[in-house]
Design a protein around this motif. Structure first.
Motif, short mmCIF file in Angstrom:
data_model
loop_
_atom_site.label_atom_id
_atom_site.label_comp_id
_atom_site.label_asym_id
_atom_site.label_seq_id
_atom_site.Cartn_x
_atom_site.Cartn_y
_atom_site.Cartn_z
N LYS A 23 0.76 -1.34 -0.11
CA LYS A 23 0.13 -0.14 -0.11
C LYS A 23 0.79 1.25 -0.15
O LYS A 23 0.62 2.16 -0.65
CB LYS A 23 -0.96 -0.01 1.13
N THR A 26 2.37 2.00 -3.73
CA THR A 26 1.27 2.02 -4.54
C THR A 26 0.88 3.48 -4.45
O THR A 26 0.30 4.08 -5.27
CB THR A 26 0.22 1.09 -4.81
N PHE A 30 -2.89 2.60 -7.59
CA PHE A 30 -3.31 1.46 -8.15
C PHE A 30 -3.19 0.38 -7.12
O PHE A 30 -2.89 0.75 -6.24
CB PHE A 30 -2.35 1.04 -9.45
N SER A 31 -3.83 -0.78 -7.61
CA SER A 31 -4.08 -1.87 -6.45
C SER A 31 -2.70 -2.61 -5.99
O SER A 31 -1.91 -2.79 -6.90
CB SER A 31 -4.72 -2.90 -7.16
N GLU A 32 -2.80 -2.99 -4.88
CA GLU A 32 -1.84 -3.56 -4.17
C GLU A 32 -1.59 -4.84 -4.64
O GLU A 32 -0.41 -5.55 -4.82
CB GLU A 32 -1.79 -3.76 -2.70
N SER A 33 -2.74 -5.72 -5.02
CA SER A 33 -2.65 -6.83 -5.98
C SER A 33 -1.79 -6.64 -7.36
O SER A 33 -1.15 -7.61 -7.48
CB SER A 33 -3.88 -7.40 -6.06
N GLN A 34 -2.04 -5.55 -7.85
CA GLN A 34 -1.24 -5.65 -9.43
C GLN A 34 0.24 -5.39 -8.92
O GLN A 34 0.88 -6.08 -9.65
CB GLN A 34 -1.88 -4.34 -9.83
#
Length: 151
Positions: A23, A26, A30-34
């Motif tokens: 987190k 980013t 944009f997303s943490e999963s990305q």
């Protein structure tokens, strides 16, 4: 190693060594999963997102490049450094070796403008080291190129 995977591994290394969370890297842009998938080489991110990650981790682009190149200087940097040293020492032999290198590159890829520029820069350095005249066509080529690019 695939470039994207290598870049992701370096980003993961930066994050882990700086004890940052996804987190924080980013910044919510944009997303943490990305980012997590990028670190594993499962997906790509845009250049803008890479810059966001570097900025949020307080890493300058040249620092990232040093990590990416495994702390080795680029061929371009090495060439410029070697030429500068050879010119300072007026080492004609080394300058001619560098000139031969760029002439071969130009023969391999005659349309590569940067090979042409490097070849001319070396030619000019050789002429100046010898105390001889620089060819007008070489300086004209460089001047035309420099005038054609924007700041």
């Amino acid at each position: 190693m695939e470039k994207n995977l290598k870049t992701g591994i370096i980003i993961a290394f930066i994050r882990e060594t700086k004890h940052l969370k996804l987190k924080e890297m980013t910044g919510g842009d944009f997303s943490e999963s990305q980012l997590a998938k990028f670190e594993k080489g499962e997906t790509e991110i845009t250049v803008g997102k890479l810059f966001t990650v570097l900025e949020n981790s307080n890493v300058y682009l040249d620092e990232f490049q040093n990590l990416y190149n495994e702390y080795e200087q680029s061929d371009e940097y090495n060439y410029r450094h070697e030429l500068a040293v050879a010119y300072a020492q007026k080492n004609i032999k080394v300058i001619k070796e560098i000139q031969n290198f760029w002439e071969e590159k130009c023969q391999q890829k005659p349309d590569n403008k940067f090979y042409q520029i490097n070849k001319i820069v070396v030619k000019i350095n050789l002429a100046m080291a010898k105390g001889s005249t620089v060819f007008k066509e070489d300086t004209d080529f460089l001047m035309n190129y420099l005038e054609s690019i924007s700041e």
